[in-house]
Design an enzyme around this catalytic site. Structure first.
Site, PDB file in Angstrom:
ATOM      1  N   CYS A 294      -4.008  13.081  13.158  1.00  0.00           N
ATOM      2  CA  CYS A 294      -4.790  11.876  12.971  1.00  0.00           C
ATOM      3  C   CYS A 294      -4.666  11.038  14.228  1.00  0.00           C
ATOM      4  O   CYS A 294      -3.995  11.428  15.175  1.00  0.00           O
ATOM      5  CB  CYS A 294      -4.360  11.107  11.733  1.00  0.00           C
ATOM      6  SG  CYS A 294      -2.764  10.343  11.895  1.00  0.00           S
TER       7      CYS A 294
ATOM      8  N   ASP B 181       4.864   0.562  11.981  1.00  0.00           N
ATOM      9  CA  ASP B 181       3.651  -0.050  11.417  1.00  0.00           C
ATOM     10  C   ASP B 181       3.480  -1.514  11.821  1.00  0.00           C
ATOM     11  O   ASP B 181       2.482  -2.143  11.463  1.00  0.00           O
ATOM     12  CB  ASP B 181       3.659   0.068   9.882  1.00  0.00           C
ATOM     13  CG  ASP B 181       3.415   1.501   9.425  1.00  0.00           C
ATOM     14  OD1 ASP B 181       3.043   2.326  10.257  1.00  0.00           O
ATOM     15  OD2 ASP B 181       3.606   1.771   8.220  1.00  0.00           O
TER      16      ASP B 181
ATOM     17  N   LYS C  30       0.838  -1.213   0.000  1.00  0.00           N
ATOM     18  CA  LYS C  30       0.000   0.000   0.000  1.00  0.00           C
ATOM     19  C   LYS C  30       0.872   1.263   0.000  1.00  0.00           C
ATOM     20  O   LYS C  30       0.646   2.191  -0.777  1.00  0.00           O
ATOM     21  CB  LYS C  30      -0.908   0.003   1.236  1.00  0.00           C
ATOM     22  CG  LYS C  30      -1.543   1.353   1.539  1.00  0.00           C
ATOM     23  CD  LYS C  30      -2.360   1.344   2.813  1.00  0.00           C
ATOM     24  CE  LYS C  30      -1.617   1.603   4.087  1.00  0.00           C
ATOM     25  NZ  LYS C  30      -1.392   3.007   4.450  1.00  0.00           N
ATOM     26  N   ASN C  31       1.867   1.286   0.894  1.00  0.00           N
ATOM     27  CA  ASN C  31       2.634   2.521   1.061  1.00  0.00           C
ATOM     28  C   ASN C  31       3.650   2.767  -0.053  1.00  0.00           C
ATOM     29  O   ASN C  31       4.281   3.823  -0.101  1.00  0.00           O
ATOM     30  CB  ASN C  31       3.313   2.554   2.439  1.00  0.00           C
ATOM     31  CG  ASN C  31       2.280   2.808   3.535  1.00  0.00           C
ATOM     32  OD1 ASN C  31       1.140   3.168   3.236  1.00  0.00           O
ATOM     33  ND2 ASN C  31       2.674   2.615   4.783  1.00  0.00           N
TER      34      ASN C  31
ATOM     35  N   ARG D 249      -8.520  -0.465   4.934  1.00  0.00           N
ATOM     36  CA  ARG D 249      -7.639   0.537   4.321  1.00  0.00           C
ATOM     37  C   ARG D 249      -6.313  -0.098   3.901  1.00  0.00           C
ATOM     38  O   ARG D 249      -5.666   0.397   2.975  1.00  0.00           O
ATOM     39  CB  ARG D 249      -7.349   1.667   5.315  1.00  0.00           C
ATOM     40  CG  ARG D 249      -8.547   2.513   5.650  1.00  0.00           C
ATOM     41  CD  ARG D 249      -8.134   3.655   6.528  1.00  0.00           C
ATOM     42  NE  ARG D 249      -7.005   4.362   5.931  1.00  0.00           N
ATOM     43  CZ  ARG D 249      -6.222   5.202   6.575  1.00  0.00           C
ATOM     44  NH1 ARG D 249      -6.424   5.462   7.839  1.00  0.00           N
ATOM     45  NH2 ARG D 249      -5.235   5.807   5.955  1.00  0.00           N
TER      46      ARG D 249
ATOM     47  N   ARG E 279       1.416  14.598  13.474  1.00  0.00           N
ATOM     48  CA  ARG E 279       1.976  14.386  12.134  1.00  0.00           C
ATOM     49  C   ARG E 279       2.079  15.665  11.282  1.00  0.00           C
ATOM     50  O   ARG E 279       1.353  15.843  10.302  1.00  0.00           O
ATOM     51  CB  ARG E 279       1.179  13.302  11.401  1.00  0.00           C
ATOM     52  CG  ARG E 279       1.185  11.987  12.153  1.00  0.00           C
ATOM     53  CD  ARG E 279       0.427  10.914  11.435  1.00  0.00           C
ATOM     54  NE  ARG E 279       1.154  10.349  10.301  1.00  0.00           N
ATOM     55  CZ  ARG E 279       0.638   9.449   9.485  1.00  0.00           C
ATOM     56  NH1 ARG E 279      -0.591   9.030   9.655  1.00  0.00           N
ATOM     57  NH2 ARG E 279       1.349   8.969   8.480  1.00  0.00           N
TER      58      ARG E 279
HETATM   59  C1  EPZ Z   1       4.648   6.871   6.311  1.00  0.00           C
HETATM   60  O1  EPZ Z   1       3.943   7.970   6.879  1.00  0.00           O
HETATM   61  C2  EPZ Z   1       3.644   5.750   6.203  1.00  0.00           C
HETATM   62  N1  EPZ Z   1       2.563   6.172   5.319  1.00  0.00           N
HETATM   63  C3  EPZ Z   1       3.128   5.383   7.580  1.00  0.00           C
HETATM   64  O2  EPZ Z   1       2.254   4.282   7.446  1.00  0.00           O
HETATM   65  C4  EPZ Z   1       4.306   4.987   8.466  1.00  0.00           C
HETATM   66  O3  EPZ Z   1       3.831   4.734   9.781  1.00  0.00           O
HETATM   67  C5  EPZ Z   1       5.344   6.111   8.503  1.00  0.00           C
HETATM   68  O4  EPZ Z   1       5.731   6.460   7.138  1.00  0.00           O
HETATM   69  C6  EPZ Z   1       6.592   5.755   9.276  1.00  0.00           C
HETATM   70  O5  EPZ Z   1       7.194   4.637   8.723  1.00  0.00           O
HETATM   71  C7  EPZ Z   1       2.732   6.114   3.989  1.00  0.00           C
HETATM   72  O6  EPZ Z   1       3.776   5.744   3.479  1.00  0.00           O
HETATM   73  C8  EPZ Z   1       1.567   6.490   3.157  1.00  0.00           C
HETATM   74  P1  EPZ Z   1       6.950  10.084   8.269  1.00  0.00           P
HETATM   75  P2  EPZ Z   1       4.592   9.422   6.848  1.00  0.00           P
HETATM   76  O7  EPZ Z   1       6.882  11.384   7.548  1.00  0.00           O
HETATM   77  O8  EPZ Z   1       5.356   9.577   5.600  1.00  0.00           O
HETATM   78  C9  EPZ Z   1       7.527  13.415  11.680  1.00  0.00           C
HETATM   79  C10 EPZ Z   1       0.283   3.043   7.872  1.00  0.00           C
HETATM   80  O9  EPZ Z   1      -0.290   2.513   8.864  1.00  0.00           O
HETATM   81  N2  EPZ Z   1       7.406  14.420  10.606  1.00  0.00           N
HETATM   82  O10 EPZ Z   1       8.069   9.163   7.964  1.00  0.00           O
HETATM   83  O11 EPZ Z   1       3.504  10.376   7.137  1.00  0.00           O
HETATM   84  C11 EPZ Z   1       6.229  12.636  11.888  1.00  0.00           C
HETATM   85  O12 EPZ Z   1       5.330  13.321  12.702  1.00  0.00           O
HETATM   86  C12 EPZ Z   1       0.906   4.395   7.955  1.00  0.00           C
HETATM   87  O13 EPZ Z   1       0.335   2.503   6.749  1.00  0.00           O
HETATM   88  C13 EPZ Z   1       7.572  15.754  10.899  1.00  0.00           C
HETATM   89  O14 EPZ Z   1       7.817  16.138  12.053  1.00  0.00           O
HETATM   90  O15 EPZ Z   1       5.564   9.325   8.101  1.00  0.00           O
HETATM   91  C14 EPZ Z   1       6.743  11.357  12.499  1.00  0.00           C
HETATM   92  O16 EPZ Z   1       6.999  11.543  13.868  1.00  0.00           O
HETATM   93  C15 EPZ Z   1       0.614   5.145   9.173  1.00  0.00           C
HETATM   94  N3  EPZ Z   1       7.442  16.662   9.884  1.00  0.00           N
HETATM   95  C16 EPZ Z   1       8.088  11.138  11.791  1.00  0.00           C
HETATM   96  O17 EPZ Z   1       8.450  12.427  11.276  1.00  0.00           O
HETATM   97  C17 EPZ Z   1       7.189  16.281   8.601  1.00  0.00           C
HETATM   98  O18 EPZ Z   1       7.096  17.153   7.724  1.00  0.00           O
HETATM   99  C18 EPZ Z   1       8.068  10.145  10.648  1.00  0.00           C
HETATM  100  O19 EPZ Z   1       6.932  10.375   9.823  1.00  0.00           O
HETATM  101  C19 EPZ Z   1       7.043  14.914   8.308  1.00  0.00           C
HETATM  102  C20 EPZ Z   1       7.147  13.993   9.332  1.00  0.00           C
END
Ligand code: EPZ
Length: 428
Positions: A125, A315, A22-23, A407, A130
Protein backbone atom coordinates in the site's frame (compact mmCIF):
# COMPACT_ATOMS: atom_id res chain seq x y z
CA UNK A 1 -14.01 14.55 -5.45
CA UNK A 2 -14.44 16.58 -2.23
CA UNK A 3 -11.67 18.91 -1.08
CA UNK A 4 -11.04 20.81 2.13
CA UNK A 5 -10.34 24.52 2.16
CA UNK A 6 -8.55 26.02 5.15
CA UNK A 7 -7.82 29.68 5.74
CA UNK A 8 -5.01 29.56 8.27
CA UNK A 9 -4.06 31.75 11.19
CA UNK A 10 -6.91 31.19 13.67
CA UNK A 11 -6.17 30.00 17.19
CA UNK A 12 -8.19 26.99 18.34
CA UNK A 13 -10.32 27.48 21.42
CA UNK A 14 -13.06 25.23 22.76
CA UNK A 15 -13.57 21.50 23.04
CA UNK A 16 -13.48 18.54 20.69
CA UNK A 17 -15.17 15.19 21.36
CA UNK A 18 -12.80 12.31 20.68
CA UNK A 19 -14.37 9.44 18.71
CA UNK A 20 -14.02 5.71 19.27
CA UNK A 21 -10.72 4.36 17.91
CA UNK A 22 -10.85 3.19 14.30
CA UNK A 23 -7.99 0.75 14.84
CA UNK A 24 -9.72 -0.77 17.86
CA UNK A 25 -13.17 -0.90 16.23
CA UNK A 26 -11.96 -2.76 13.11
CA UNK A 27 -10.59 -5.89 14.87
CA UNK A 28 -13.46 -5.73 17.40
CA UNK A 29 -15.95 -5.98 14.52
CA UNK A 30 -14.01 -8.99 13.20
CA UNK A 31 -14.25 -10.67 16.63
CA UNK A 32 -17.98 -11.09 15.92
CA UNK A 33 -17.00 -13.99 13.62
CA UNK A 34 -15.96 -15.99 16.71
CA UNK A 35 -19.48 -16.53 18.04
CA UNK A 36 -22.98 -17.18 16.74
CA UNK A 37 -24.37 -14.80 19.40
CA UNK A 38 -24.65 -10.99 18.99
CA UNK A 39 -21.63 -8.81 19.75
CA UNK A 40 -22.72 -5.28 20.64
CA UNK A 41 -20.07 -2.60 20.10
CA UNK A 42 -20.70 0.91 21.42
CA UNK A 43 -18.80 4.10 20.49
CA UNK A 44 -18.01 2.92 16.96
CA UNK A 45 -16.82 5.86 14.84
CA UNK A 46 -18.59 6.79 11.63
CA UNK A 47 -15.84 6.27 9.06
CA UNK A 48 -15.32 4.89 5.58
CA UNK A 49 -13.08 2.09 6.93
CA UNK A 50 -15.83 0.95 9.32
CA UNK A 51 -18.32 0.82 6.42
CA UNK A 52 -15.76 -1.15 4.43
CA UNK A 53 -15.34 -3.67 7.25
CA UNK A 54 -19.13 -3.95 7.56
CA UNK A 55 -19.29 -4.79 3.85
CA UNK A 56 -16.76 -7.60 4.08
CA UNK A 57 -18.29 -9.04 7.27
CA UNK A 58 -21.73 -8.91 5.63
CA UNK A 59 -20.40 -11.02 2.79
CA UNK A 60 -19.10 -13.59 5.30
CA UNK A 61 -22.55 -13.87 6.89
CA UNK A 62 -22.51 -11.30 9.71
CA UNK A 63 -25.75 -9.37 10.07
CA UNK A 64 -25.16 -5.81 11.30
CA UNK A 65 -27.62 -3.46 12.96
CA UNK A 66 -26.75 0.13 13.63
CA UNK A 67 -28.08 2.50 16.29
CA UNK A 68 -27.25 6.03 17.40
CA UNK A 69 -25.35 8.82 15.74
CA UNK A 70 -21.77 9.78 15.17
CA UNK A 71 -19.95 11.14 18.21
CA UNK A 72 -19.31 14.57 16.72
CA UNK A 73 -22.09 16.34 18.61
CA UNK A 74 -20.77 15.06 21.90
CA UNK A 75 -23.09 12.05 21.89
CA UNK A 76 -21.47 8.66 22.42
CA UNK A 77 -20.74 7.18 18.97
CA UNK A 78 -22.85 4.62 17.19
CA UNK A 79 -23.65 1.18 18.45
CA UNK A 80 -23.28 -1.77 16.10
CA UNK A 81 -24.79 -5.18 16.82
CA UNK A 82 -22.97 -7.84 14.82
CA UNK A 83 -24.34 -11.37 14.67
CA UNK A 84 -22.56 -14.18 12.84
CA UNK A 85 -25.25 -16.85 13.35
CA UNK A 86 -23.69 -18.89 10.59
CA UNK A 87 -20.64 -18.32 8.42
CA UNK A 88 -22.07 -17.83 4.92
CA UNK A 89 -18.75 -18.07 3.12
CA UNK A 90 -15.10 -18.39 4.09
CA UNK A 91 -13.58 -16.49 1.18
CA UNK A 92 -12.58 -12.83 1.51
CA UNK A 93 -12.06 -11.67 -2.07
CA UNK A 94 -9.27 -9.50 -3.44
CA UNK A 95 -11.60 -6.68 -4.44
CA UNK A 96 -12.54 -6.07 -0.81
CA UNK A 97 -9.25 -6.92 0.95
CA UNK A 98 -7.16 -4.69 -1.32
CA UNK A 99 -9.29 -1.66 -0.37
CA UNK A 100 -8.45 -2.04 3.31
CA UNK A 101 -5.69 -4.15 4.81
CA UNK A 102 -7.51 -4.67 8.10
CA UNK A 103 -9.85 -7.03 6.18
CA UNK A 104 -7.00 -9.54 6.44
CA UNK A 105 -7.81 -9.85 10.18
CA UNK A 106 -10.74 -12.14 9.24
CA UNK A 107 -8.28 -14.93 8.45
CA UNK A 108 -7.69 -16.13 12.04
CA UNK A 109 -11.30 -15.92 13.30
CA UNK A 110 -12.74 -17.56 10.13
CA UNK A 111 -10.23 -20.38 10.37
CA UNK A 112 -10.88 -20.87 14.09
CA UNK A 113 -14.67 -20.92 13.69
CA UNK A 114 -15.10 -22.70 10.33
CA UNK A 115 -11.91 -24.80 10.01
CA UNK A 116 -10.92 -23.15 6.77
CA UNK A 117 -10.51 -19.71 5.21
CA UNK A 118 -9.40 -18.23 1.93
CA UNK A 119 -8.35 -14.62 2.21
CA UNK A 120 -6.73 -12.51 -0.46
CA UNK A 121 -3.21 -11.28 0.22
CA UNK A 122 -3.64 -7.54 0.76
CA UNK A 123 -0.66 -6.49 -1.35
CA UNK A 124 1.42 -3.41 -0.70
CA UNK A 125 0.00 0.00 0.00
CA UNK A 126 1.04 3.65 -0.16
CA UNK A 127 3.09 3.51 3.04
CA UNK A 128 5.13 0.39 2.16
CA UNK A 129 5.02 -3.31 1.22
CA UNK A 130 3.49 -4.43 4.58
CA UNK A 131 3.89 -8.23 4.46
CA UNK A 132 1.62 -10.65 6.41
CA UNK A 133 4.18 -13.39 7.15
CA UNK A 134 3.80 -13.12 10.96
CA UNK A 135 0.02 -13.62 10.69
CA UNK A 136 0.66 -16.77 8.66
CA UNK A 137 3.45 -18.15 10.86
CA UNK A 138 1.42 -17.47 14.00
CA UNK A 139 -1.56 -19.43 12.65
CA UNK A 140 0.78 -22.24 11.52
CA UNK A 141 2.04 -22.43 15.12
CA UNK A 142 -1.59 -23.20 16.04
CA UNK A 143 -1.61 -26.13 13.62
CA UNK A 144 -3.05 -24.43 10.51
CA UNK A 145 -1.93 -25.73 7.10
CA UNK A 146 -1.40 -22.71 4.92
CA UNK A 147 -0.76 -22.47 1.19
CA UNK A 148 -0.56 -19.48 -1.11
CA UNK A 149 -2.45 -19.80 -4.38
CA UNK A 150 -3.28 -17.19 -7.01
CA UNK A 151 -2.81 -14.30 -4.60
CA UNK A 152 -4.86 -15.96 -1.86
CA UNK A 153 -3.89 -17.37 1.54
CA UNK A 154 -5.66 -20.71 1.92
CA UNK A 155 -5.74 -21.89 5.52
CA UNK A 156 -7.04 -25.27 6.70
CA UNK A 157 -7.49 -26.72 10.18
CA UNK A 158 -10.00 -29.54 9.64
CA UNK A 159 -9.84 -30.87 13.21
CA UNK A 160 -9.72 -27.33 14.64
CA UNK A 161 -6.74 -25.22 15.76
CA UNK A 162 -4.51 -26.41 18.60
CA UNK A 163 -2.78 -24.30 21.22
CA UNK A 164 0.84 -23.50 20.36
CA UNK A 165 3.71 -21.15 21.05
CA UNK A 166 4.79 -18.35 18.70
CA UNK A 167 7.26 -15.51 19.09
CA UNK A 168 6.58 -12.57 16.74
CA UNK A 169 9.95 -11.75 15.11
CA UNK A 170 9.00 -8.06 15.26
CA UNK A 171 6.15 -6.34 17.06
CA UNK A 172 3.02 -6.38 14.87
CA UNK A 173 -0.33 -4.97 15.93
CA UNK A 174 -2.39 -6.77 13.29
CA UNK A 175 -0.63 -10.15 13.59
CA UNK A 176 -1.04 -10.08 17.40
CA UNK A 177 -4.76 -9.39 16.96
CA UNK A 178 -5.28 -12.00 14.25
CA UNK A 179 -3.52 -14.83 16.10
CA UNK A 180 -4.94 -13.86 19.51
CA UNK A 181 -8.49 -14.04 18.12
CA UNK A 182 -7.81 -17.44 16.51
CA UNK A 183 -6.27 -18.83 19.73
CA UNK A 184 -9.44 -18.13 21.74
CA UNK A 185 -11.15 -21.06 19.95
CA UNK A 186 -8.10 -23.40 19.73
CA UNK A 187 -7.86 -26.63 21.74
CA UNK A 188 -5.37 -26.05 24.55
CA UNK A 189 -3.19 -23.13 25.55
CA UNK A 190 -1.39 -20.69 23.27
CA UNK A 191 1.55 -18.52 24.29
CA UNK A 192 2.32 -15.49 22.12
CA UNK A 193 5.65 -13.80 22.79
CA UNK A 194 6.79 -10.34 21.73
CA UNK A 195 3.12 -9.37 21.36
CA UNK A 196 2.18 -5.78 20.57
CA UNK A 197 1.31 -3.53 23.55
CA UNK A 198 -0.82 -1.00 21.67
CA UNK A 199 -3.94 -0.08 23.70
CA UNK A 200 -6.09 -1.47 20.86
CA UNK A 201 -4.78 -4.97 21.73
CA UNK A 202 -5.87 -4.66 25.36
CA UNK A 203 -9.24 -3.32 24.18
CA UNK A 204 -9.73 -6.32 21.88
CA UNK A 205 -8.55 -8.64 24.68
CA UNK A 206 -11.08 -7.13 27.11
CA UNK A 207 -13.87 -7.71 24.59
CA UNK A 208 -12.75 -11.31 23.95
CA UNK A 209 -12.72 -11.94 27.72
CA UNK A 210 -16.27 -10.52 27.92
CA UNK A 211 -17.13 -13.07 25.19
CA UNK A 212 -15.85 -15.89 27.42
CA UNK A 213 -12.20 -16.09 26.30
CA UNK A 214 -9.43 -16.71 28.83
CA UNK A 215 -6.48 -14.40 28.19
CA UNK A 216 -3.66 -13.52 30.57
CA UNK A 217 -0.92 -10.94 30.14
CA UNK A 218 -2.81 -8.14 28.35
CA UNK A 219 -0.62 -5.05 28.43
CA UNK A 220 2.56 -7.19 28.52
CA UNK A 221 4.70 -8.75 25.77
CA UNK A 222 3.51 -12.30 26.57
CA UNK A 223 -0.09 -13.34 26.06
CA UNK A 224 -1.35 -16.70 27.35
CA UNK A 225 -4.66 -17.78 25.86
CA UNK A 226 -6.53 -20.85 27.09
CA UNK A 227 -8.74 -21.90 24.16
CA UNK A 228 -12.48 -22.48 24.65
CA UNK A 229 -14.85 -24.67 22.61
CA UNK A 230 -17.09 -21.65 22.02
CA UNK A 231 -17.43 -17.96 22.82
CA UNK A 232 -20.67 -16.12 23.52
CA UNK A 233 -22.13 -12.69 22.84
CA UNK A 234 -21.04 -9.59 24.76
CA UNK A 235 -21.29 -5.81 24.90
CA UNK A 236 -18.17 -3.68 24.65
CA UNK A 237 -17.41 0.04 24.34
CA UNK A 238 -14.62 0.96 21.90
CA UNK A 239 -11.83 2.93 23.57
CA UNK A 240 -11.25 6.57 22.51
CA UNK A 241 -8.97 7.13 19.55
CA UNK A 242 -5.44 7.94 20.74
CA UNK A 243 -4.32 8.94 17.23
CA UNK A 244 -7.21 11.37 16.84
CA UNK A 245 -6.35 12.68 20.34
CA UNK A 246 -2.69 13.22 19.38
CA UNK A 247 -3.69 14.81 16.07
CA UNK A 248 -5.85 17.48 17.71
CA UNK A 249 -3.25 18.01 20.45
CA UNK A 250 -0.66 18.73 17.73
CA UNK A 251 -3.13 20.98 15.90
CA UNK A 252 -3.52 23.11 19.05
CA UNK A 253 0.24 23.12 19.64
CA UNK A 254 0.78 24.30 16.06
CA UNK A 255 -2.05 26.86 15.78
CA UNK A 256 -2.01 28.05 19.41
CA UNK A 257 -5.04 28.30 21.68
CA UNK A 258 -6.63 26.08 24.30
CA UNK A 259 -8.75 23.00 23.63
CA UNK A 260 -10.15 20.27 25.85
CA UNK A 261 -10.24 16.88 24.15
CA UNK A 262 -13.38 15.36 25.60
CA UNK A 263 -13.23 11.65 26.35
CA UNK A 264 -9.51 11.39 25.53
CA UNK A 265 -7.58 8.99 27.76
CA UNK A 266 -4.15 10.12 28.95
CA UNK A 267 -3.20 6.52 29.83
CA UNK A 268 -3.39 5.50 26.15
CA UNK A 269 -1.40 8.26 24.47
CA UNK A 270 2.07 7.05 25.46
CA UNK A 271 4.92 9.34 24.46
CA UNK A 272 2.77 12.27 23.34
CA UNK A 273 2.28 14.09 26.66
CA UNK A 274 6.01 14.20 27.65
CA UNK A 275 6.93 15.18 24.08
CA UNK A 276 4.58 18.16 23.95
CA UNK A 277 5.60 19.25 27.46
CA UNK A 278 9.28 19.14 26.52
CA UNK A 279 8.50 21.32 23.49
CA UNK A 280 6.89 23.93 25.78
CA UNK A 281 3.21 23.08 25.23
CA UNK A 282 0.91 22.78 28.23
CA UNK A 283 -0.99 19.46 28.32
CA UNK A 284 -2.66 17.68 31.21
CA UNK A 285 -5.56 15.52 32.31
CA UNK A 286 -8.93 16.99 33.25
CA UNK A 287 -11.99 15.21 34.58
CA UNK A 288 -13.44 15.20 31.03
CA UNK A 289 -10.31 14.21 29.09
CA UNK A 290 -7.11 16.06 28.18
CA UNK A 291 -6.53 19.81 27.89
CA UNK A 292 -3.89 21.21 25.52
CA UNK A 293 -2.88 24.86 25.53
CA UNK A 294 -0.30 27.05 23.89
CA UNK A 295 -0.84 30.69 24.65
CA UNK A 296 1.76 33.03 23.27
CA UNK A 297 4.97 31.16 24.02
CA UNK A 298 6.45 29.36 21.03
CA UNK A 299 7.37 25.68 21.04
CA UNK A 300 10.80 24.21 20.35
CA UNK A 301 11.94 21.51 17.91
CA UNK A 302 12.25 17.88 18.96
CA UNK A 303 14.01 14.60 18.25
CA UNK A 304 11.58 11.73 17.68
CA UNK A 305 11.81 8.15 16.43
CA UNK A 306 8.63 6.21 15.67
CA UNK A 307 8.40 2.97 17.63
CA UNK A 308 5.83 0.41 18.70
CA UNK A 309 3.73 1.50 21.70
CA UNK A 310 4.50 2.99 24.21
CA UNK A 311 6.96 4.74 21.87
CA UNK A 312 5.96 7.51 19.51
CA UNK A 313 3.38 6.16 16.99
CA UNK A 314 4.03 6.11 13.25
CA UNK A 315 0.38 7.15 12.83
CA UNK A 316 1.27 10.58 14.29
CA UNK A 317 4.52 11.10 12.42
CA UNK A 318 3.06 13.23 9.59
CA UNK A 319 1.14 15.39 12.08
CA UNK A 320 4.33 15.86 14.13
CA UNK A 321 6.21 16.93 11.02
CA UNK A 322 3.57 19.57 10.32
CA UNK A 323 4.09 20.82 13.88
CA UNK A 324 7.88 20.78 13.48
CA UNK A 325 7.58 22.93 10.35
CA UNK A 326 7.04 26.11 12.41
CA UNK A 327 8.90 25.11 15.61
CA UNK A 328 11.71 27.19 17.03
CA UNK A 329 14.84 25.40 15.80
CA UNK A 330 15.53 22.08 14.15
CA UNK A 331 13.64 18.77 14.61
CA UNK A 332 14.83 15.29 13.68
CA UNK A 333 12.17 12.71 12.89
CA UNK A 334 13.04 9.07 12.15
CA UNK A 335 10.45 6.61 10.83
CA UNK A 336 11.21 2.99 11.76
CA UNK A 337 7.85 1.23 11.22
CA UNK A 338 6.99 1.79 7.55
CA UNK A 339 9.38 2.28 4.65
CA UNK A 340 7.48 4.85 2.66
CA UNK A 341 5.87 7.14 5.15
CA UNK A 342 7.34 10.50 4.15
CA UNK A 343 4.99 11.17 1.24
CA UNK A 344 3.70 14.28 2.98
CA UNK A 345 7.17 15.88 2.75
CA UNK A 346 6.88 17.27 -0.81
CA UNK A 347 3.39 18.56 0.01
CA UNK A 348 4.55 20.27 3.23
CA UNK A 349 7.42 21.75 1.21
CA UNK A 350 4.84 23.31 -1.12
CA UNK A 351 3.56 25.22 1.91
CA UNK A 352 7.06 26.52 2.64
CA UNK A 353 8.33 23.91 5.13
CA UNK A 354 12.10 23.29 5.13
CA UNK A 355 12.58 19.52 5.25
CA UNK A 356 15.55 17.41 4.24
CA UNK A 357 15.02 13.65 3.99
CA UNK A 358 17.89 11.21 4.26
CA UNK A 359 16.63 7.61 4.05
CA UNK A 360 14.27 7.04 6.98
CA UNK A 361 15.15 10.31 8.73
CA UNK A 362 13.92 13.83 8.14
CA UNK A 363 15.47 17.05 9.39
CA UNK A 364 12.93 19.84 9.71
CA UNK A 365 14.18 23.38 10.16
CA UNK A 366 11.39 25.47 11.63
CA UNK A 367 10.33 28.51 9.59
CA UNK A 368 8.59 31.71 10.76
CA UNK A 369 5.50 31.08 8.62
CA UNK A 370 3.98 28.62 6.14
CA UNK A 371 2.04 29.89 3.12
CA UNK A 372 -1.20 28.36 1.83
CA UNK A 373 -1.18 26.39 -1.43
CA UNK A 374 -3.05 23.52 -3.09
CA UNK A 375 -1.80 20.18 -1.73
CA UNK A 376 -2.76 16.55 -2.17
CA UNK A 377 -3.50 13.93 0.46
CA UNK A 378 -1.60 10.67 -0.08
CA UNK A 379 -2.70 8.55 2.87
CA UNK A 380 -4.86 8.94 5.92
CA UNK A 381 -2.30 10.31 8.38
CA UNK A 382 -0.37 12.31 5.77
CA UNK A 383 -3.57 14.11 4.84
CA UNK A 384 -4.33 15.20 8.37
CA UNK A 385 -0.74 16.43 8.65
CA UNK A 386 -1.53 18.72 5.72
CA UNK A 387 -4.67 19.93 7.50
CA UNK A 388 -2.57 20.90 10.54
CA UNK A 389 -0.11 22.75 8.30
CA UNK A 390 -3.05 24.50 6.62
CA UNK A 391 -4.33 25.72 10.00
CA UNK A 392 -1.01 27.48 10.56
CA UNK A 393 -0.29 28.66 7.00
CA UNK A 394 -1.00 32.22 5.97
CA UNK A 395 -3.72 32.36 3.30
CA UNK A 396 -5.66 29.53 1.71
CA UNK A 397 -4.75 25.85 1.59
CA UNK A 398 -6.83 23.42 -0.45
CA UNK A 399 -6.35 19.75 0.41
CA UNK A 400 -7.55 17.43 -2.35
CA UNK A 401 -8.10 13.65 -2.34
CA UNK A 402 -9.63 13.84 1.11
CA UNK A 403 -11.27 10.44 0.78
CA UNK A 404 -8.13 9.35 2.66
CA UNK A 405 -9.14 11.63 5.53
CA UNK A 406 -12.68 10.23 5.62
CA UNK A 407 -11.24 6.77 6.27
CA UNK A 408 -10.08 7.75 9.76
CA UNK A 409 -11.24 11.18 10.96
CA UNK A 410 -14.87 11.62 11.90
CA UNK A 411 -16.25 15.09 10.97
CA UNK A 412 -12.85 16.74 11.08
CA UNK A 413 -14.02 20.03 9.61
CA UNK A 414 -16.87 20.23 12.13
CA UNK A 415 -14.60 19.39 15.08
CA UNK A 416 -11.96 21.98 14.12
CA UNK A 417 -14.58 24.50 12.98
CA UNK A 418 -16.30 24.54 16.38
CA UNK A 419 -12.96 25.65 17.87
CA UNK A 420 -12.63 28.59 15.52
CA UNK A 421 -10.73 27.13 12.56
CA UNK A 422 -11.76 28.47 9.14
CA UNK A 423 -12.18 25.08 7.46
CA UNK A 424 -14.85 23.93 5.01
CA UNK A 425 -15.47 20.94 2.81
CA UNK A 426 -15.88 21.85 -0.85
CA UNK A 427 -18.21 19.44 -2.60
CA UNK A 428 -17.46 18.80 -6.28
C1 EPZ B 1 -1.62 -1.27 12.42
O1 EPZ B 1 -1.27 -1.77 11.13
C2 EPZ B 1 -2.50 -0.07 12.17
N1 EPZ B 1 -3.69 -0.51 11.46
C3 EPZ B 1 -1.74 0.98 11.40
O2 EPZ B 1 -2.57 2.11 11.26
C4 EPZ B 1 -0.49 1.37 12.18
O3 EPZ B 1 0.27 2.29 11.41
C5 EPZ B 1 0.36 0.13 12.48
O4 EPZ B 1 -0.47 -0.87 13.16
C6 EPZ B 1 1.56 0.42 13.34
O5 EPZ B 1 1.17 0.97 14.55
C7 EPZ B 1 -4.70 -1.09 12.13
O6 EPZ B 1 -4.65 -1.28 13.33
C8 EPZ B 1 -5.91 -1.44 11.35
P1 EPZ B 1 1.96 -3.82 12.03
P2 EPZ B 1 -0.60 -3.21 11.00
O7 EPZ B 1 1.64 -5.23 11.66
O8 EPZ B 1 -1.18 -4.09 12.02
C9 EPZ B 1 5.83 -5.36 9.64
C10 EPZ B 1 -3.56 3.92 10.09
O9 EPZ B 1 -3.18 4.96 9.49
N2 EPZ B 1 5.13 -6.65 9.50
O10 EPZ B 1 2.08 -3.48 13.46
O11 EPZ B 1 -0.72 -3.59 9.58
C11 EPZ B 1 5.13 -4.24 8.88
O12 EPZ B 1 5.48 -4.22 7.53
C12 EPZ B 1 -2.84 2.62 9.93
O13 EPZ B 1 -4.58 3.88 10.81
C13 EPZ B 1 5.78 -7.71 8.90
O14 EPZ B 1 6.94 -7.61 8.48
O15 EPZ B 1 0.91 -2.86 11.33
C14 EPZ B 1 5.60 -3.02 9.65
O16 EPZ B 1 6.89 -2.66 9.24
C15 EPZ B 1 -1.83 2.59 8.88
N3 EPZ B 1 5.09 -8.89 8.78
C16 EPZ B 1 5.68 -3.52 11.10
O17 EPZ B 1 5.76 -4.95 10.99
C17 EPZ B 1 3.83 -9.05 9.24
O18 EPZ B 1 3.27 -10.15 9.11
C18 EPZ B 1 4.50 -3.16 11.98
O19 EPZ B 1 3.28 -3.39 11.28
C19 EPZ B 1 3.19 -7.97 9.87
C20 EPZ B 1 3.86 -6.76 9.98
Amino acid sequence: MDRIRIRGGNRLVGDIPISGAKNAALPLMVASLLTEEPLVLANVPHLADIAQMAEILGLLGVSIEQNGTASSAGAPGRTLTLTAKTIAQTTAPYDLVRKMRASFFVLGPLLARAGHAKVSLPGGCAIGPRPVDFHIQGLEALGARITLEDGYVIAEAPGGLKGGRYRFPHVSVGATENVMMAATLAKGTTVLENAALEPEIADLGACLIAMGAEIEGLGTRTLTIAGKPRLHGARHTVLPDRIETGTYAFAVAAAGGEVELIGARADTVGAIIPLLRSAGVSIGETNRGIKVARNGAHFTGFEVTTEPYPGFPTDLQAQLMALAATANGVSHITETIFENRFMHVPELTRLGAKIHVDGQSATVTGVQALHGAPVMATDLRASVGLVIAGLVAEGETIVSRIYHLDRGFEHIEEKLGRCGADIVRLKD
